[in-house]
Design an enzyme around this catalytic site. Structure first.
Site, PDB file in Angstrom:
ATOM      1  N   PHE A 181       0.772  -1.074  -0.129  1.00  8.92           N
ATOM      2  CA  PHE A 181      -0.072  -0.103  -0.151  1.00  8.92           C
ATOM      3  C   PHE A 181       0.833   1.288   0.041  1.00  8.92           C
ATOM      4  O   PHE A 181       1.738   1.354   0.867  1.00  8.92           O
ATOM      5  CB  PHE A 181      -1.005   0.090   1.161  1.00  8.92           C
ATOM      6  N   ASP A 210       2.232  -5.616   8.145  1.00  9.52           N
ATOM      7  CA  ASP A 210       0.851  -5.039   8.122  1.00  9.52           C
ATOM      8  C   ASP A 210      -0.165  -5.797   7.894  1.00  9.52           C
ATOM      9  O   ASP A 210      -0.307  -6.149   7.148  1.00  9.52           O
ATOM     10  CB  ASP A 210       1.084  -4.042   7.055  1.00  9.52           C
ATOM     11  N   TYR A 241     -10.839  -0.202  11.235  1.00 11.89           N
ATOM     12  CA  TYR A 241     -11.909   0.270  10.533  1.00 11.89           C
ATOM     13  C   TYR A 241     -12.376  -0.624   9.533  1.00 11.89           C
ATOM     14  O   TYR A 241     -13.370  -0.380   8.919  1.00 11.89           O
ATOM     15  CB  TYR A 241     -11.772   1.871  10.072  1.00 11.89           C
ATOM     16  N   LYS A 242     -11.618  -1.613   9.120  1.00 16.32           N
ATOM     17  CA  LYS A 242     -12.012  -2.532   8.149  1.00 16.32           C
ATOM     18  C   LYS A 242     -12.783  -3.806   8.799  1.00 16.32           C
ATOM     19  O   LYS A 242     -13.970  -3.670   9.054  1.00 16.32           O
ATOM     20  CB  LYS A 242     -10.783  -3.008   7.442  1.00 16.32           C
ATOM     21  N   ARG A 281     -13.039  -4.528  -6.585  1.00 14.61           N
ATOM     22  CA  ARG A 281     -12.721  -5.418  -5.562  1.00 14.61           C
ATOM     23  C   ARG A 281     -14.073  -5.737  -4.674  1.00 14.61           C
ATOM     24  O   ARG A 281     -14.921  -4.962  -4.422  1.00 14.61           O
ATOM     25  CB  ARG A 281     -11.788  -4.297  -4.587  1.00 14.61           C
TER      26      ARG A 281
END
Length: 401
Positions: free
Chosen positions: A126, A195, A220-221, A369
């Site tokens: 990322f 990560d 938050y995922k 996605r």
């Protein structure tokens, strides 16, 4: 009703996690973007209202002690720990993922043997991880070596200080081999930093079992902590005495209220703290974690694989041949909890899907996605999403449901 629709209903009926769906605020939308922002647990607004009206509104400053605000970063870290396979006392919650990546990478170079000057970084990482690692390298006198995760064992050497890897690739959903790669990093005498943003809460991680040194992740995922909810930092117990944070804030001081000019680090995971905790977001996250009570991560993983298998089967059955191609590995050992489909006109296709009640997202230029969050996504959702996708790809005007 098609055979796939009937199967979807039967699978939902037999799903042991299906009752958890009622714990979330959901509508008729098929929400497949929980790998970007998890759904809202129903009880969180009431908890936040209590924080606002009583803890802040009435108790005010007393809440740092009486409402447990001060100890929230470690307390909530201990609630996240079982989800990622860690014992208590090794995770502290606070700051953003980016800030925690910076702490972890710099600390990793300080933990590494002297004379090592290379930081290996996932070449497909990322972007922020790469930006932060490059800055950390400039500050510490190291050089960055981008490398594909599969090529890490061959790139390791006597100059390798630390390795920063993503457990799951955010574009493709590919799951990297954390146990094997961590073992390879250790065999080379380096420090492994992981990560976990796209894996924590979707599949077993096993931080302690696999000897991970340092790890970071967002909440938050798949953990449903809310937009911008604080991230976390894992420091293995064996490294805590030597963990040297590049951001020694006052709340990580051994005696923070002494206000002394010299810094003396606290013991344990508290060393990962920096400034005053963001209490509103912190306590929203703590409440959100209630939905995990009694939920085993192995059951979550089993449903995740079943959902993604079924979705891919439905796409193959419904979608026009050649219009989409999966870039997510078919092998379970290599798959996270999302399906990424390459599609030539991905942007308008995703816009049409969202307009018809199927919410995913895209990664430009050509990747659709779809994130499958097992706590609230079902098999009927997966079948409907594939059917609507096929309608959009063929230009059908048939109703979405």
């Amino acid at each position: 009703m098609s055979d796939l629709q009937e199967r979807a209903q039967a699978l939902d009926t037999a799903d042991g996690l299906a009752p958890l769906r009622k714990l979330f605020t959901l509508d008729d939308t098929v929400y497949l973007d929980g790998n970007s922002l998890g759904a809202l647990p129903r009880h969180v607004p009431a908890r936040l209202q209590e924080v606002l009206t009583r803890e802040w509104g009435e108790l005010r400053i007393r809440s740092w002690d009486e409402s447990g605000w001060w100890t929230a970063p470690e307390r909530i870290g201990d609630r996240i720990a079982p989800i990622v396979g860690a014992a208590a006392g090794q995770i502290v919650v606070g700051d953003s993922t980016s800030v925690n990546v910076f702490k972890a990478v710099v600390a990793a170079t300080r933990l590494a043997p002297e004379g090592r000057d290379e930081i290996l970084v996932d070449a497909s990482t990322f972007p922020t991880d790469g930006y932060i690692a490059e800055s950390a390298a400039r500050m510490t006198g190291h050089r960055i070596v981008p490398v594909a995760p599969a090529d890490v064992p061959g790139a390791l050497g006597p100059r390798t200080a630390a390795v920063l890897l993503n457990h799951v690739d955010y574009r493709s959903g590919r799951l990297h081999d954390l146990p094997a790669l961590t073992a390879a990093v250790h065999a080379a005498g380096a420090v492994a930093v992981w990560d976990l943003c796209h894996s924590a809460g979707a599949l077993p991680v096993g931080l302690d079992a696999h000897g991970v040194d340092l790890a970071v992740g967002c909440t938050y995922k798949y953990l449903n902590g809310g937009p911008g909810s604080p991230a976390y930092l894992y420091v293995a117990a064996r490294h805590q005495a030597a963990f040297d944070s590049p951001l020694p804030g006052w709340t990580s001081h051994a005696d923070p209220f002494a206000m002394t000019p010299g810094y003396a680090p606290a013991d344990g995971a508290v060393r990962g703290r920096v400034g005053t905790p963001d209490i509103l977001s912190m306590l929203a996250l703590e409440a959100s974690l209630d939905v995990w009570d009694g939920v085993g991560i192995d059951a979550v993983r089993a449903k995740s694989l079943a959902l993604t298998d079924f979705f891919l089967e439905c796409v193959a059955a419904y979608a026009p041949e050649g219009r989409v191609t999966s870039v997510t590995p078919a092998a379970h050992a290599e798959r996270g909890s999302q399906v990424a489909l390459r599609c030539e006109d991905a942007e308008p296709v995703m816009a049409a899907l969202i307009a018809r009640g199927v919410v995913g997202d895209l990664r430009r230029p050509d990747v659709l996605r779809f994130g499958f969050t097992p706590l609230y996504v079902g098999f009927v959702d997966a079948e409907r999403a594939a059917r609507v996708l096929a309608d959009v790809l063929t230009g059908s005007a048939a109703p979405a449901a």
